[in-house]
Design an enzyme around this catalytic site. Sequence first.
Site, PDB file in Angstrom:
ATOM      1  N   HIS B  44       8.677   9.657  -1.240  1.00 39.36           N
ATOM      2  CA  HIS B  44       7.059   9.751  -0.368  1.00 39.36           C
ATOM      3  C   HIS B  44       7.443  11.154   0.319  1.00 39.36           C
ATOM      4  O   HIS B  44       6.282  11.809   0.530  1.00 39.36           O
ATOM      5  CB  HIS B  44       7.180   8.553   0.386  1.00 39.36           C
ATOM      6  CG  HIS B  44       5.795   8.400   1.306  1.00 39.36           C
ATOM      7  ND1 HIS B  44       4.681   7.935   0.307  1.00 39.36           N
ATOM      8  CD2 HIS B  44       5.361   8.676   2.193  1.00 39.36           C
ATOM      9  CE1 HIS B  44       3.563   8.144   1.194  1.00 39.36           C
ATOM     10  NE2 HIS B  44       3.810   8.535   2.438  1.00 39.36           N
ATOM     11  N   HIS B  90      -2.799   5.138   0.514  1.00 41.36           N
ATOM     12  CA  HIS B  90      -2.128   4.021   1.311  1.00 41.36           C
ATOM     13  C   HIS B  90      -2.070   2.817   0.485  1.00 41.36           C
ATOM     14  O   HIS B  90      -2.561   1.979   0.780  1.00 41.36           O
ATOM     15  CB  HIS B  90      -2.957   3.995   2.466  1.00 41.36           C
ATOM     16  CG  HIS B  90      -1.894   4.178   3.744  1.00 41.36           C
ATOM     17  ND1 HIS B  90      -2.003   3.406   4.882  1.00 41.36           N
ATOM     18  CD2 HIS B  90      -0.785   4.584   4.058  1.00 41.36           C
ATOM     19  CE1 HIS B  90      -0.993   3.603   5.783  1.00 41.36           C
ATOM     20  NE2 HIS B  90      -0.455   4.253   5.174  1.00 41.36           N
TER      21      HIS B  90
END
Lengths: 235, 732, 89, 89
Positions: B44, B90
């Site tokens: 990430h 998300h």
Amino acid sequence: MRFGVVTFPGSNGDHDALSAIELGLQQEVAPVWHKDRSVDGFDALIIPGGFSYGDYLRAGAIARFSPIMEAVTDFAQQGGPILGICNGFQVLAEAGLAPGVLLRNANLSFSCRWVHTRVETGRTAFSNGLQPGTVLRLPIAHGEGRFFVTPEELAHLEERQQIVFRYCDEYGNDDPLANPNGSTDSIAGVCNERGNVVALMPHPERAYDPLLGGDEGLQILGAVLRSGVEAAVGR
Amino acid sequence: MTITTEALREVALTRVEYDQVVELLGREPRPVELGMFGAMWSEHCGYKNSRPLLKKFPTTGPRVVQGPGENAGVVDIGDGIGIAFKIESHNHPSAVEPYQGAATGVGGIVRDIFTMGARPIALLNSLRFGSLDSPRTRYIFDGVVGGIGGYGNCLGIPTVAGDIFFDDSYTGNPLVNAMCVGVVDNSAIMRAKASGVGNLVVLVGADTGRDGIHGATFASVENPEESHRGVIQVGNPFLEKLLLEACLEVLQTEHVVAMQDLGAAGLTSSVVECASSGDVGIEIDVQKVTRREQGMNAYEVMLSESQERMLVVVREEGLEDVRAIFDRWDLHSDVIGRVTGDGNVCIMDGEAVEVNVPASFFVDQCPTYVRDGIESARIANARAFDVDSLPDLSREDVGDALHALMASPNICSREPVVQTYDHTIMSNTVLPPLAGDAAVVRIKGTNKAIAVKTDCNPRYVYLDPYVGGMHAVAEAARNVSCTGAKPIALTNCLNFGSPEKPEGYYQLERAVSGMADAARALETPVVSGNVSLYNESGNEAVFPTPTVGVVGLIEDVSTAVGMTASSGAVLLLAGQHSATIGGSEYLKQRHGMTAGAPPSLDLDLEIRVQKFVQDAIASRMVHAAHDTSEGGLLVAVIEMLDGSLGSALDFSCLASENGGRLDRLYFGEAASRIIIAAAPTQVEALRTLAEAADVPLAEIGRVNTSGVLRMDDATSIPILDLHDSWASGLKR
Amino acid sequence: MGKQQYLVEVFISLKEVVNDPQGLAIRDGLHNLGFDEVDGVRAGKYLQVSVNAGSPEQAQQRTAEMCDTLLANTVIEEYRITVADRATS
Amino acid sequence: MGKQQYLVEVFISLKEVVNDPQGLAIRDGLHNLGFDEVDGVRAGKYLQVSVNAGSPEQAQQRTAEMCDTLLANTVIEEYRITVADRATS
Ligand SMILES: Nc1ncnc2c1ncn2[C@@H]1O[C@H](COP(=O)(O)OP(=O)(O)O)[C@@H](O)[C@H]1O
Ligand SMILES: [Mg+2]
């Protein structure tokens, strides 16, 4: 004419109100901060939309206690023209400056679209000069706009001509399907007894330019410029 | 001391990576250091698997003011005005708590934009779910849509466009991508580059709680629902609104040298990134960080992902002014540290040194992996299937097939969703959702507007990642062109399965190649983006979904057109005549298959078609344009008709190029084609323009007031019935 | 000062006369899930307030003042207050 | 059938560790009004559910099932249930 637009923490319609007055109405306008205590120098006030204090308890409940609200209340008592839009309506209702309460939309969801509203009386600061029956196409954008009063209060409002706008179909006819939030008697906007404080759920300040889908909001914002406002609201 | 496998799993590092840390440091890492390495070296934050691939993207161009690497990309639209934009995922948080996951996704991307000093003016979202028939999916869908609206509406930023797609592959792992667009004065762009030894590091906004610890690592593992252990973040859009206004006001002063929002990996990544990109060190004391909860240790403070926080690097002499602005907005701020000259990130807990590591170790030394991809045989076989071997649709069945497609969740009206998003606030929205193929938002104070849209047909990418990647770019750009805008740049979010599986890596690598080639050809450089890998549940990856968000420029806002044709108009098809049912919505609906080769894409033709339509719109020759995507030509025509209108269609000129098949003719899909509506008097001029542009142009019908769709003199269907089907798809 | 912290619970509900679409929606949701034994649902708010006060009575009384001024809109809502026995200093 | 109607009250609150923006805003609002004795506010939901059941225990247990499936989001919320003594037939 010099307009003031109040900004509370969480207001978000203040920028649109400022633009609409400046670009659409071409009048002087300035922001008013919620911690200020005076509205001296303003001829008319707008309490704009948004989510003051996040609408976390009830829409408008916390904002009505802001320092500026004392000056706003005085201004109202002196007959000064005040327009409460959306969250501004909720603030004025919580403060007792406009009648009724606003509840969560009947369908429980936020609703953003264009609606038609009918002018019910031309006696107020923000409908002055508009013929009753005039249909205005305006955007709405709210989740808590279900105006509520009891039947007795409704009769009272009718009697004193405090209902200023109703949702209607595009031709101005009553139509329950045109009521976007389940409000009592399709009421979209009301005023205080004197008619100087007007509060509505639709957004006239977002409808000031045909490029944005319509400019009929200017008729409401501009009503206060017309001669005869003082007489209309007994100022 | 030997580190346990358990402890490594906690921070999602492999043993080899751990050994690299030890070698870099020349010692064992302290606990907080280990946690920070885990977060910074996660996929990430560190882009371990994707960084080498992202190099394929074109990232420069005459309009690029800021390419990838900052919080958002910025492109120049003239007059010194920049458009800052970025998309972000998300997905994992939304799988666990849909409302808050989506809401905080919006909050995060908005912070990325105002961190650059830009005022956010528009939001978009790109969503992928399983089938709505499942109550769990319905719950996720309602929650996600609710969270996006809840957060964006409260902030007062209009949500103007997006795309939604349903397929069973997303059942356990929905995708929630949010994009934000802002306007900035090009000379006032703020960057996350700390500088000036002695300058103060200020943390402003929400108090720090235990929420979201390990969010960054959690986003880098499979099976979101099972692997999640942290505390779910609850968004506070009200606080974000204050932060937005206060930060933009603070940037008007001369006192701020850098700004960085706290997103994934919280303080860790913001401190590390500020130090590393500024080539300086930063020292902070976690005791200065105001906490929401008692008993938090340094590790928790450094890895907390509490929302609505911002790191601001301020000149000492300006501190008072800056804090006065934050106070005015009722925001709490703490001076937590200062900029140092040694290049180290130094984290103190009072007197105790918890971390002392060169910032570059966390960033530049992050390992990267280039893997070997292999195409899955199952998918190769599915692609090889000859869709023309299926029986053609009979003429009697056209009506039913059309109704079914109109009601398909992938095609039907998005009105029930769009209505819950405020799209009129800020009084800039010229073309709201549903009015055109892309949203058009004017730039106040100018005559210009931008057009924005996200897109990705994941079925195409699944069947052929390279071609599908090209399609994603071409389709998003085509939608923008349909309003009259010229696409100028793009952002993207790569939502894929595990890159550690050869089949997954293959998809990622090929899709990125296709996107890169299309972006280069269309001259839409990639200025920002985000990568979300490990989107799997039960060992099954989602469809590879490289979502593309395109920004286009309209020089004269009054020329923008939507997609509603007026009565009397001639409908013309510009571009590709031949379509296929390979990978189409029709094939899925009618035959239950995701198979065949997706439509081919000729980038040269694509460029010519888009340019032709832009020119025709700019010279006011057409009043509506609509691209044909899922569902094909017939669906697209109906979407252009108001309920009171009708149309007489004649597709005969296309029949031979579709092998005489009705399924391909009516419901086949293709790239590089756009339906335009023009007054009959304009048709000659359009033909001339098309000829000069080398774009095939075919008249396919006329709009009338009959209220009926009449096809090739054979079938008639009332438009209102079709609209009813179209309106029904997302309702309960 | 002799003040202690009390945990005060406030229950706010809509008055009978006010329509409660949220309660209706929850009831319908329960019915859809097969909870047919549910006759009706009314939805309201539940606040936990930590109040420093000299006595439970004072905590109760001050919280009532908070309700009347801010927490409840007494035009449409009614409230109930409970002070937890156990107070912490 | 021996079923009676029970009035069941459900109190739903955010888990202790979860951020509660609503509670924070209400606390600040109370402070602005001079209610300085308030240390904190947590905001939750209050539901009154009319349930037909054979016993208070059954009413309690069924309502708990409703909470787990629909009424509460147990990822971030916790709940408490009270069955009123007085039941009507
Ligand atoms: N999640 C969303 N949020 C806001 N608008 C959306 C969303 N999804 C779709 N829209 C809008 O709905 C319309 C149709 O979208 P889509 O079906 O994706 O168009 P196309 O297939 O032509 O690209 C567009 O105006 C788009 O911006
Ligand atoms: Mg479409």
